[in-house]
Design an enzyme around this catalytic site. Structure first.
Site, PDB file in Angstrom:
ATOM      1  N   SER A 144       0.859  -1.194   0.000  1.00 16.47           N
ATOM      2  CA  SER A 144       0.000   0.000   0.000  1.00 16.47           C
ATOM      3  C   SER A 144       0.892   1.240   0.000  1.00 16.47           C
ATOM      4  O   SER A 144       2.092   1.148   0.296  1.00 16.47           O
ATOM      5  CB  SER A 144      -0.847  -0.031   1.276  1.00 16.47           C
ATOM      6  OG  SER A 144      -1.465   1.208   1.516  1.00 16.47           O
ATOM      7  N   TYR A 157      -3.541  -0.844  10.106  1.00 18.65           N
ATOM      8  CA  TYR A 157      -3.373  -1.039   8.656  1.00 18.65           C
ATOM      9  C   TYR A 157      -1.974  -0.594   8.231  1.00 18.65           C
ATOM     10  O   TYR A 157      -1.261  -1.300   7.516  1.00 18.65           O
ATOM     11  CB  TYR A 157      -4.454  -0.253   7.919  1.00 18.65           C
ATOM     12  CG  TYR A 157      -4.465  -0.463   6.424  1.00 18.65           C
ATOM     13  CD1 TYR A 157      -5.155  -1.538   5.864  1.00 18.65           C
ATOM     14  CD2 TYR A 157      -3.800   0.406   5.569  1.00 18.65           C
ATOM     15  CE1 TYR A 157      -5.166  -1.740   4.490  1.00 18.65           C
ATOM     16  CE2 TYR A 157      -3.800   0.212   4.194  1.00 18.65           C
ATOM     17  CZ  TYR A 157      -4.486  -0.859   3.652  1.00 18.65           C
ATOM     18  OH  TYR A 157      -4.494  -1.052   2.289  1.00 18.65           O
TER      19      TYR A 157
HETATM   20  P1  NAD Z   1     -12.015  -5.076  -0.869  1.00 17.03           P
HETATM   21  O1  NAD Z   1     -12.556  -4.818   0.472  1.00 17.03           O
HETATM   22  O2  NAD Z   1     -12.789  -4.625  -2.062  1.00 17.03           O
HETATM   23  O3  NAD Z   1     -11.703  -6.636  -1.044  1.00 17.03           O
HETATM   24  C1  NAD Z   1     -11.035  -7.355  -0.042  1.00 17.03           C
HETATM   25  C2  NAD Z   1     -11.084  -8.838  -0.357  1.00 17.03           C
HETATM   26  O4  NAD Z   1     -10.492  -9.536   0.770  1.00 17.03           O
HETATM   27  C3  NAD Z   1     -12.518  -9.359  -0.486  1.00 17.03           C
HETATM   28  O5  NAD Z   1     -12.558 -10.381  -1.481  1.00 17.03           O
HETATM   29  C4  NAD Z   1     -12.792  -9.948   0.886  1.00 17.03           C
HETATM   30  O6  NAD Z   1     -13.779 -10.974   0.885  1.00 17.03           O
HETATM   31  C5  NAD Z   1     -11.410 -10.522   1.222  1.00 17.03           C
HETATM   32  N1  NAD Z   1     -11.276 -10.761   2.661  1.00 17.03           N
HETATM   33  C6  NAD Z   1     -11.505  -9.888   3.674  1.00 17.03           C
HETATM   34  N2  NAD Z   1     -11.348 -10.501   4.870  1.00 17.03           N
HETATM   35  C7  NAD Z   1     -11.004 -11.785   4.597  1.00 17.03           C
HETATM   36  C8  NAD Z   1     -10.737 -12.919   5.405  1.00 17.03           C
HETATM   37  N3  NAD Z   1     -10.812 -12.886   6.741  1.00 17.03           N
HETATM   38  N4  NAD Z   1     -10.434 -14.091   4.794  1.00 17.03           N
HETATM   39  C9  NAD Z   1     -10.387 -14.172   3.434  1.00 17.03           C
HETATM   40  N5  NAD Z   1     -10.642 -13.131   2.620  1.00 17.03           N
HETATM   41  C10 NAD Z   1     -10.956 -11.950   3.184  1.00 17.03           C
HETATM   42  O7  NAD Z   1     -10.562  -4.440  -0.859  1.00 17.03           O
HETATM   43  P2  NAD Z   1      -9.559  -4.000  -2.035  1.00 17.03           P
HETATM   44  O8  NAD Z   1      -9.533  -2.530  -2.080  1.00 17.03           O
HETATM   45  O9  NAD Z   1      -9.805  -4.768  -3.266  1.00 17.03           O
HETATM   46  O10 NAD Z   1      -8.189  -4.426  -1.357  1.00 17.03           O
HETATM   47  C11 NAD Z   1      -7.440  -5.570  -1.736  1.00 17.03           C
HETATM   48  C12 NAD Z   1      -6.038  -5.429  -1.188  1.00 17.03           C
HETATM   49  O11 NAD Z   1      -5.428  -4.253  -1.701  1.00 17.03           O
HETATM   50  C13 NAD Z   1      -5.983  -5.291   0.338  1.00 17.03           C
HETATM   51  O12 NAD Z   1      -4.845  -5.965   0.836  1.00 17.03           O
HETATM   52  C14 NAD Z   1      -5.843  -3.799   0.533  1.00 17.03           C
HETATM   53  O13 NAD Z   1      -5.245  -3.481   1.751  1.00 17.03           O
HETATM   54  C15 NAD Z   1      -4.953  -3.443  -0.645  1.00 17.03           C
HETATM   55  N6  NAD Z   1      -4.977  -2.043  -1.040  1.00 17.03           N
HETATM   56  C16 NAD Z   1      -6.130  -1.444  -1.470  1.00 17.03           C
HETATM   57  C17 NAD Z   1      -6.074  -0.100  -1.859  1.00 17.03           C
HETATM   58  C18 NAD Z   1      -7.289   0.629  -2.365  1.00 17.03           C
HETATM   59  O14 NAD Z   1      -7.179   1.841  -2.581  1.00 17.03           O
HETATM   60  N7  NAD Z   1      -8.420  -0.001  -2.578  1.00 17.03           N
HETATM   61  C19 NAD Z   1      -4.876   0.607  -1.801  1.00 17.03           C
HETATM   62  C20 NAD Z   1      -3.740  -0.037  -1.356  1.00 17.03           C
HETATM   63  C21 NAD Z   1      -3.797  -1.363  -0.985  1.00 17.03           C
END
Ligand code: NAD
Length: 252
Positions: A144, A157
């Site tokens: 991130s 986080y």
């Molecule tokens: P999201 O909330 O849309 O999706 C998260 C996914 O993780 C979902 O499929 C959810 O079911 C799964 N998940 C959550 N808890 C879980 C558990 N206990 N066991 C198994 N699966 C689980 O989030 P996103 O934005 O797509 O984020 C995905 C990754 O990218 C994460 O690691 C997040 O920290 C990282 N990220 C996101 C952003 C952003 O701007 N969206 C930026 C930097 C990093």
């Protein structure tokens, strides 16, 4: 010739949290490059399955709650039984909890660290053993901007994502000479459920958007190229790298 470097035909990718958002975008991107995909997580993955099967690739759906301490070990056993092998691991599943730091609860702290860090280490270890036995593999951890910066009201986080960057480098040092590359992707501000609260706050949204040189939030599709690169032969001499995919955020 160069195109073949990016081919994932014959490869199997395990992607956690593949139901939606960035995980879905990356799972579909890997399938577009030729990989079969094992999606693992707690939510319904029917839309991801639909998109991947439409491409003529196989999709295996495995339920795994990565907040549970033994989930990673069981998931990897099941994945190898189902698909026969794992060539690519994308540690994408992640959660965020928001609260002022002085009021941040142990419950929220542990919930975030369990999913974002402990399960990432355990999956790297379990899949890493499998890949080391095969003498090859590609691990891609999702970091991130908060692997580099502090953020606001998200101390667990931020701690977890700094640790993911460190873990990536640590494993990369140990495993590259045995055929396993470990890298990370650090997405910038991307439009997913995870960032819904930020986008709903008009003031924060406007501030964040104005700080992104590209002038817009990223989308899950923006990770397709980077994840295919890190999963393919094209990146065989790239190791321990945290690749920012952020519309220029880190340089602004
Ligand atoms: P999201 O909330 O849309 O999706 C998260 C996914 O993780 C979902 O499929 C959810 O079911 C799964 N998940 C959550 N808890 C879980 C558990 N206990 N066991 C198994 N699966 C689980 O989030 P996103 O934005 O797509 O984020 C995905 C990754 O990218 C994460 O690691 C997040 O920290 C990282 N990220 C996101 C952003 C952003 O701007 N969206 C930026 C930097 C990093």
């Amino acid at each position: 010739m160069t195109k073949d470097l990016y081919s994932l035909h014959g490869k199997v990718a395990l992607v956690t949290g593949a139901s939606r958002g960035l995980g879905q975008g990356m799972a579909v991107g890997l399938a577009e490059a030729g990989a079969d995909v094992i999606g693992a997580g707690i939510s319904d993955m029917s839309e991801t399955r639909r998109q991947i099967e439409k491409l003529g690739r196989k999709f295996y759906e495995l339920k795994a709650d990565l907040s549970e301490p033994d989930a990673a070990k069981q998931l990897v056993l099941n994945a190898v039984i189902e698909a026969g092998k794992i060539d690519i691991l994308v540690n994408n599943a992640g959660i965020i909890r928001r609260s002022d730091a002085e009021k941040f609860s142990d419950e929220d702290w542990n919930a975030v660290i369990n999913v974002n860090l402990n399960s990432v280490f355990q999956l790297c270890r379990e899949v890493g053993n499998h890949m080391l036995e095969n003498g090859s593999g590609k691990i891609i951890n999702i970091a991130s901007m908060l692997s580099f910066q502090g953020g606001l009201r998200v101390p667990a986080y931020t701690a977890s994502k700094h640790a993911v960057a460190g873990l990536t480098k640590s494993l990369a040092n140990e495993w590259v000479s045995r055929g396993v590359n470990v890298n990370a992707i650090a997405p910038g501000y991307m439009e997913t459920d995870n960032t819904e609260a930020l986008r709903a706050n008009e003031e924060r949204n406007a501030f964040i958007t104005s700080r992104i040189p590209k002038g817009e939030w990223g989308k899950p599709e923006d990770l397709k190229g980077p994840v295919v690169f890190l999963a393919s032969e094209a990146s065989s001499y790239v190791n321990g790298h945290v690749l920012c995919v952020d519309g220029g955020w880190m340089s602004s």
